[in-house]
Design an enzyme around this catalytic site. Sequence first.
Site, mmCIF file in Angstrom:
data_model
loop_
_atom_site.group_PDB
_atom_site.id
_atom_site.type_symbol
_atom_site.label_atom_id
_atom_site.label_comp_id
_atom_site.label_asym_id
_atom_site.label_seq_id
_atom_site.Cartn_x
_atom_site.Cartn_y
_atom_site.Cartn_z
ATOM 1 N N ASP A 1 0.863 -1.119 -0.001
ATOM 2 C CA ASP A 1 -0.014 -0.036 0.153
ATOM 3 C C ASP A 1 0.865 1.382 0.191
ATOM 4 O OD1 ASP A 1 -2.409 1.593 0.316
ATOM 5 O OD2 ASP A 1 -1.741 1.516 2.549
ATOM 6 N N LEU A 2 0.366 2.430 -0.355
ATOM 7 C CA LEU A 2 1.188 3.571 -0.546
ATOM 8 C C LEU A 2 0.877 4.399 0.835
ATOM 9 C CD1 LEU A 2 2.957 5.370 -1.955
ATOM 10 C CD2 LEU A 2 1.135 6.350 -3.169
ATOM 11 N N ASP A 3 -0.219 5.259 0.906
ATOM 12 C CA ASP A 3 -0.249 6.057 1.990
ATOM 13 C C ASP A 3 -0.601 5.369 3.335
ATOM 14 O OD1 ASP A 3 -1.218 8.574 0.820
ATOM 15 O OD2 ASP A 3 -2.115 7.400 -0.380
ATOM 16 N N ASP B 1 -2.225 -0.484 5.889
ATOM 17 C CA ASP B 1 -2.521 -0.079 6.982
ATOM 18 C C ASP B 1 -4.081 0.186 7.256
ATOM 19 O OD1 ASP B 1 -2.663 2.295 4.926
ATOM 20 O OD2 ASP B 1 -2.883 3.428 6.900
#
Length: 249
Positions: free
Chosen positions: A25-27, A202
């Site tokens: 995932d990124l953010d 997250d």
Amino acid sequence: MDSTTLSHSNLPPVIPLERHAFFLDLDGTLAPIVDNPEDACLPEATRHLLTQLVAQTNGAVAVISGRALADVDRILGALRLPVSGSHGLELRLSTAADHAPKQSAGIPAPVIDRVEEFAVLHGVTSERKPGAIALHYRKAPDQGEACRAFVDTLVGEDASLRGLHGKMVSEVALKGVDKGGAVTRFMASPAFAERLPVMVGDDVTDEDGFRAAQAMGGFGIKIGQGPTDAQHHIADVAGFADWLKEILR
């Protein structure tokens, strides 16, 4: 979803890179979450670690994000990776692919209009994506309950839609498209096949990815607190960077 309290016993093991594929995932995983989504950036130290991870896994690294694919590329900058954007709707299976990603039909225009009108009236931010429209309320946290209720109302009126409620964001998205499906499609491609998938994220939207990875013999890593189906847990973005350093040694 398992609501067992996460602890240090859930930390992921040091694993052989040649046997695993990584879906990140990124953010909130690679980039710290910021008030304005447009201001998100990839720390240079993380960029360096990702470059090493790509080299040591022979390219078996992909970013799987709720952001649009073009937005992911903007944040990654010169680091071009396989990417799934918009919660699995957009997919670029390899770095060599320059063609436009396949997309399903988008959110109905009347729904988009209603979400954008709601955003103006409630002082929150709307964001159009391929296959989704989001309400960000990090700047107006008191509007969180109203945003969630409004999204639930919209998806209750249309069986083709689903609601996604993440950290300070609620989205109207297309049903049947999720990060688990993206992991499955990546694992069928040459760069990822014959490896064990590791999904790292997250937020609640990453749970489909955790379950898909674990169903294929790999595992999920949850960043931060909260109930999760992921087998392992790391406290924060900095802790995940430390784990990457460990497995890259």
